[in-house]
Scaffold this motif. Structure first.
Motif, PDB file in Angstrom:
ATOM      1  N   UNK A   9     113.853 132.017  12.663  1.00  0.00           N
ATOM      2  CA  UNK A   9     114.651 130.900  12.153  1.00  0.00           C
ATOM      3  C   UNK A   9     114.567 129.679  13.046  1.00  0.00           C
ATOM      4  N   UNK A  10     114.445 129.901  14.358  1.00  0.00           N
ATOM      5  CA  UNK A  10     114.379 128.716  15.222  1.00  0.00           C
ATOM      6  C   UNK A  10     112.937 128.243  15.435  1.00  0.00           C
ATOM      7  N   UNK A  11     111.991 128.981  14.852  1.00  0.00           N
ATOM      8  CA  UNK A  11     110.578 128.655  15.101  1.00  0.00           C
ATOM      9  C   UNK A  11     110.111 127.310  14.523  1.00  0.00           C
ATOM     10  N   UNK A  12     110.422 126.985  13.257  1.00  0.00           N
ATOM     11  CA  UNK A  12     109.831 125.760  12.698  1.00  0.00           C
ATOM     12  C   UNK A  12     110.130 124.511  13.515  1.00  0.00           C
ATOM     13  N   UNK A  13     111.342 124.403  14.069  1.00  0.00           N
ATOM     14  CA  UNK A  13     111.689 123.163  14.779  1.00  0.00           C
ATOM     15  C   UNK A  13     111.482 123.281  16.291  1.00  0.00           C
ATOM     16  N   UNK A  14     111.057 124.460  16.771  1.00  0.00           N
ATOM     17  CA  UNK A  14     110.879 124.629  18.223  1.00  0.00           C
ATOM     18  C   UNK A  14     109.744 123.734  18.719  1.00  0.00           C
TER      19      UNK A  14
ATOM     20  N   UNK B 209     103.321 122.101  29.018  1.00  0.00           N
ATOM     21  CA  UNK B 209     103.165 122.180  30.472  1.00  0.00           C
ATOM     22  C   UNK B 209     103.300 123.617  30.968  1.00  0.00           C
ATOM     23  N   UNK B 210     103.913 124.485  30.161  1.00  0.00           N
ATOM     24  CA  UNK B 210     104.113 125.872  30.614  1.00  0.00           C
ATOM     25  C   UNK B 210     102.993 126.818  30.183  1.00  0.00           C
ATOM     26  N   UNK B 211     102.034 126.282  29.438  1.00  0.00           N
ATOM     27  CA  UNK B 211     100.983 127.173  28.922  1.00  0.00           C
ATOM     28  C   UNK B 211     100.101 127.729  30.033  1.00  0.00           C
ATOM     29  N   UNK B 212      99.978 126.993  31.116  1.00  0.00           N
ATOM     30  CA  UNK B 212      99.045 127.426  32.171  1.00  0.00           C
ATOM     31  C   UNK B 212      99.745 127.339  33.530  1.00  0.00           C
TER      32      UNK B 212
ATOM     33  N   UNK C  61     102.396 129.051  12.678  1.00  0.00           N
ATOM     34  CA  UNK C  61     103.584 129.804  13.110  1.00  0.00           C
ATOM     35  C   UNK C  61     103.182 131.151  13.712  1.00  0.00           C
ATOM     36  N   UNK C  62     102.137 131.773  13.159  1.00  0.00           N
ATOM     37  CA  UNK C  62     101.686 133.048  13.745  1.00  0.00           C
ATOM     38  C   UNK C  62     101.148 132.794  15.153  1.00  0.00           C
ATOM     39  N   UNK C  63     100.370 131.711  15.295  1.00  0.00           N
ATOM     40  CA  UNK C  63      99.831 131.371  16.627  1.00  0.00           C
ATOM     41  C   UNK C  63     100.996 131.103  17.589  1.00  0.00           C
ATOM     42  N   UNK C  64     102.014 130.396  17.121  1.00  0.00           N
ATOM     43  CA  UNK C  64     103.151 130.066  17.985  1.00  0.00           C
ATOM     44  C   UNK C  64     103.935 131.326  18.357  1.00  0.00           C
ATOM     45  N   UNK C  65     104.039 132.266  17.421  1.00  0.00           N
ATOM     46  CA  UNK C  65     104.738 133.518  17.740  1.00  0.00           C
ATOM     47  C   UNK C  65     103.952 134.335  18.758  1.00  0.00           C
ATOM     48  N   UNK C  66     102.625 134.313  18.616  1.00  0.00           N
ATOM     49  CA  UNK C  66     101.796 135.029  19.603  1.00  0.00           C
ATOM     50  C   UNK C  66     101.962 134.393  20.983  1.00  0.00           C
ATOM     51  N   UNK C  67     101.963 133.060  21.019  1.00  0.00           N
ATOM     52  CA  UNK C  67     102.130 132.375  22.312  1.00  0.00           C
ATOM     53  C   UNK C  67     103.515 132.684  22.886  1.00  0.00           C
ATOM     54  N   UNK C  68     104.511 132.738  22.015  1.00  0.00           N
ATOM     55  CA  UNK C  68     105.865 133.053  22.489  1.00  0.00           C
ATOM     56  C   UNK C  68     105.910 134.445  23.120  1.00  0.00           C
ATOM     57  N   UNK C  69     105.138 135.378  22.552  1.00  0.00           N
ATOM     58  CA  UNK C  69     105.082 136.737  23.116  1.00  0.00           C
ATOM     59  C   UNK C  69     104.349 136.753  24.453  1.00  0.00           C
TER      60      UNK C  69
ATOM     61  N   UNK D  33     108.378 131.359  27.753  1.00  0.00           N
ATOM     62  CA  UNK D  33     109.086 130.079  27.884  1.00  0.00           C
ATOM     63  C   UNK D  33     108.318 128.903  27.273  1.00  0.00           C
ATOM     64  N   UNK D  34     107.103 129.165  26.835  1.00  0.00           N
ATOM     65  CA  UNK D  34     106.315 128.048  26.299  1.00  0.00           C
ATOM     66  C   UNK D  34     106.793 127.635  24.900  1.00  0.00           C
ATOM     67  N   UNK D  35     107.337 128.586  24.146  1.00  0.00           N
ATOM     68  CA  UNK D  35     107.877 128.255  22.809  1.00  0.00           C
ATOM     69  C   UNK D  35     109.347 128.661  22.830  1.00  0.00           C
ATOM     70  N   UNK D  36     110.249 127.691  22.932  1.00  0.00           N
ATOM     71  CA  UNK D  36     111.662 128.057  23.039  1.00  0.00           C
ATOM     72  C   UNK D  36     112.158 128.801  21.805  1.00  0.00           C
ATOM     73  N   UNK D  37     113.217 129.589  22.015  1.00  0.00           N
ATOM     74  CA  UNK D  37     113.841 130.291  20.897  1.00  0.00           C
ATOM     75  C   UNK D  37     113.476 131.756  20.868  1.00  0.00           C
ATOM     76  N   UNK D  38     114.103 132.470  19.928  1.00  0.00           N
ATOM     77  CA  UNK D  38     113.928 133.922  19.887  1.00  0.00           C
ATOM     78  C   UNK D  38     113.626 134.476  18.505  1.00  0.00           C
ATOM     79  N   UNK D  39     113.871 133.667  17.477  1.00  0.00           N
ATOM     80  CA  UNK D  39     113.743 134.258  16.149  1.00  0.00           C
ATOM     81  C   UNK D  39     112.845 133.396  15.269  1.00  0.00           C
TER      82      UNK D  39
END
Ligand SMILES: Cc1cc2nc3c(=O)[nH]c(=O)nc-3n(C[C@H](O)[C@H](O)[C@H](O)COP(=O)(O)OP(=O)(O)OC[C@H]3O[C@@H](n4cnc5c(N)ncnc54)[C@H](O)[C@@H]3O)c2cc1C
Length: 660
Positions: A378-383, A388-391, A358-366, A370-376
């Motif tokens: 709370x929506x992270x576990x199921x995001x 395809x958007x990583x690069x 989850x920390x890695x996913x939050x870093x990627x979201x920052x 658009x690579x990890x949908x959502x904003x909080x």
């Protein structure tokens, strides 16, 4: 109980396991092109396929097939004989990071803060997923998502996080204190479940499941019920000699000061030099079977048994024998960092359903919103991450997966060069990118091979890294009624293939809900460290690593099924019926090596630490990753990233400080 046959074990059942051996296989027929970055087209970019979603892959994960072969060819000297001319991508980045673990992602984040949001950054990683050891495993069972951690379990540390690491967590929206209620640490206790010991017949003469009389070490499953009469079941049923049973009771209850007349510091110095196994037998005078009983207790933290863990570290871990020794609570010589008491450390603990993925996913979201949908949170576990958007061409930050860096070198004299070139292999082709600077957030022992221009002394220090091999296996079960029937939530299995087995720690966050009833599907976590008692620490790690690379998935599967059948059979567990999926996260290069006061003499006697020699900046290169601090924790990976970026950008922020 007899070893069960293939059919009884369910080896023939069509569960999700060997079906996909690696991410490349998943998308082999679906290779598409990425939107081209700066004038180059890659022919095979599996990540662009909408089906590309590594977290759901089962079978052999962690260091999966396809991730390590190129690096091993470079190590063995075979690679350059057949490499050919690199394809120039024409790309030049402000920063190229090698390694997409928490350290590499943090380095990108810190660089962006220093250089601005428009800074162009490329992160290369050889795996099919980002996060390094912080890896997400995802199962879908009976219409529900079940999350597991393929590596990094939790936010925790022997010492409080540095201000740098705390600030980063805050920026990511993680407030460990506020999150405590989402962990249901008392669920198993409320169901009356205990921690158990599984004695196997190969080691102890009989298969026997016994309630653990004292549960001194946290196994990650949350709290279990304390037995009413802790020693009753153990004394009646444990397949140990009577002397051994009484010796185990004795060591838990002893108030003996084994080193009378010495100060606390002197005692700790002695304990730092003797293994816990020798402490038990030679100092406390206990039966040899007591060693077999405690042998695997330190595996989860040290990747070693009590033959190779000091008595002082055993004391730090909460193992028995020290209550009468009046040791000061603080760290002793050669212990890792500023240890804080275990109870205090609880305050810093938090577990996401997929661990620190989850920390890695939050870093990627920052970095790539658009690579990890959502904003909080709370929506992270199921995001569902959009690989395809990583690069993507338009994004200033790119994460290029399935890409092994094989050379990192300055274009010209390292002291005056304006840029470095980085060669990497993706889908069997050699590519070149350029960076004005580069952070090597990959593993220390890889660096001398890909960066031979570093000074010899530094290369030697880098090469001395002996990462700890470890396996985190996740088994998706259709239900856990057998556990409930047996009254257990975890087993410590000192002689078995996997030495620690536990029901998932229940965490419900946002719309993600963990199992609460035994009839619901759940993930069971199993841990194995392939150590070789009798050898010194780093030799054990080397031998274990070799074993892991050579062990096929089928061997893991058979052992998993056999162990669960034998330990849980009394509760009606049927591996053929109850196992829905298996993911073996194999990490031959696992934890960063932490110095060991039994074998690394400099650790007590002083002198320059190899990790400090190894992490020196060189021209336009800096070195991050957890190995750089010889500290196998998430905060260590963050702190090393921060230091590396300070070295490259020359910023000297007074706001933050990291642990060295
Ligand atoms: C099984 C396990 C459980 C853990 N549990 C915890 C825990 O509960 N709490 C905690 O705080 N810490 C835990 N740790 C430690 C923590 O995970 C690490 O300290 C931290 O995540 C390391 O981050 P890193 O970026 O330095 O390394 P990594 O996560 O290893 O990332 C480095 C990346 O670089 C890649 N790489 C290597 N060579 C190359 C190359 N040539 N080209 C491209 N890429 C390359 C690697 O494959 C890897 O993906 C655990 C570690 C393991 C192995």
């Amino acid at each position: 109980m007899e070893n069960s046959g293939n059919r009884d074990l369910g080896m023939d059942r069509p569960i999700r396991r060997r079906d996909f051996l690696n991410g490349i296989a998943l998308t082999a027929g679906a290779a598409l092109s990425l939107p081209a970055r700066a004038g180059f087209e890659t022919e095979h970019v599996p990540e662009s396929s909408p089906d590309y979603y590594p977290p759901v892959l089962t079978g052999m994960r962690g260091s999966h097939e396809g991730a390590f072969e190129v690096a091993h060819q470079v190590r063995d000297g075979d690679f350059w004989k057949q490499a050919g001319t690199p394809i120039d991508t024409g790309e030049t980045y402000d920063l190229v990071v090698v390694g997409g673990g928490i350290s590499g992602l943090s380095a990108a984040h810190f660089f962006r803060k220093a250089a601005g949001a428009k800074a162009r950054i490329l992160i290369l990683d050889n795996h099919d997923d980002f996060g390094g050891h912080a890896k997400r495993n995802e199962f879908h069972q009976a219409g529900r998502m079940l999350l597991g951690y393929g590596g990094t379990f939790s936010i925790e540390s022997p010492a409080p996080y540095s201000s740098v690491a705390q600030d980063l967590l805050r920026e990511l929206g993680i407030d460990v204190q506020a999150l405590q209620p989402v962990m249901n640490r008392k669920l198993y206790r409320s169901l009356g479940l205990h921690a158990a010991v599984f004695f196997d017949k190969e080691t102890f003469g009989a298969d026997r499941l016994v309630i653990e009389p004292r549960h001194s070490v946290d196994d990650g499953a949350g709290e279990s019920e304390a037995p009413a009469d802790p020693w009753k079941d153990f004394m009646e049923s444990a397949p140990l000699a009577e002397t051994a049973k009484h010796d185990i009771l004795r060591i838990y209850e002893t108030r003996t000061d084994y080193f009378p007349g010495l100060s606390s510091a002197e005692k700790k110095a002695k304990l730092a030099r003797i293994s816990y196994a020798r402490f038990l037998t030679e100092i406390a005078g206990l039966d040899l079977q007591v060693v077999a009983y405690f042998q695997s207790r330190p595996h989860p933290l040290f990747g070693l048994g009590i033959d190779a863990v000091s008595a002082q570290d055993a004391w730090g871990l909460g193992l028995p024998g020290f209550d009468g020794m009046k040791l000061d609570p603080g760290p002793g010589p050669g212990m890792n960092r500023d240890c804080i008491p275990n109870a205090e450390a609880e305050k810093y603990f938090f577990h996401f359903p997929d661990g620190n993925a989850s920390i890695a996913r939050l870093l990627v979201r920052k970095l790539i919103p658009h690579a990890i949908p959502g904003r909080s949170l709370k929506d992270l576990p199921v995001a569902r991450a959009r690989y395809a958007r990583l690069d993507a061409a338009h994004s200033p930050v790119g994460i290029r997966l399935n890409s092994t860096a094989v050379a990192v070198r300055h274009e010209g004299d390292p002291q005056t060069a304006h840029q470095v070139e980085i060669l990497y292999v993706k889908s069997g082709k050699l590519y070149r990118v350029r960076g004005k600077q580069s952070v090597l957030a990959c593993w220390n022992m890889v660096i001398p091979y890909i960066c031979p221009e570093l000074p010899a002394k530094q290369r030697e220090a880098l090469a001395s890294e002996a990462k700890v091999p470890i396996v985190y296996t996740n088994v998706a079960l259709r239900n856990w009624t057998a556990w409930k029937k047996l009254g257990i939530s975890s087993t410590y299995a000192p002689g078995s293939y996997h030495t620690h087995v536990n029901l998932d720690l229940p965490v419900s966050l946002g719309s993600y809900r963990s199992a609460r009833k035994p009839e619901e599907p759940i993930v069971v976590h199993m841990m194995r460290t392939p150590c070789k008692p009798g050898l010194i620490s780093y030799e054990q790690h080397r031998a274990g690593r070799l074993e892991l690379f050579k062990t096929p998935f089928e061997t893991f599967e058979r052992n998993i099924r056999d162990q669960l059948a034998r330990s849980l059979g009394g509760g009606g567990f049927d591996p053929a019926r109850d196992i829905a999926a298996i993911t073996v996260n194999r990490w031959p290069h696992g934890y960063a090596y932490e110095y060991n006061s039994l074998f690394d003499k400099f650790w007590l006697e002083g002198g320059e630490l190899p990790c400090v020699i190894a992490r020196q900046p060189f021209g336009r290169l800096a070195i991050a990753n957890a190995d750089a601090g010889a500290y196998a924790y998430t905060d260590g990976a963050i702190d090393q990233a921060w230091r590396a970026i300070q070295e490259l950008t020359g910023s000297h922020s007074s706001a933050g400080s990291a642990k060295s």
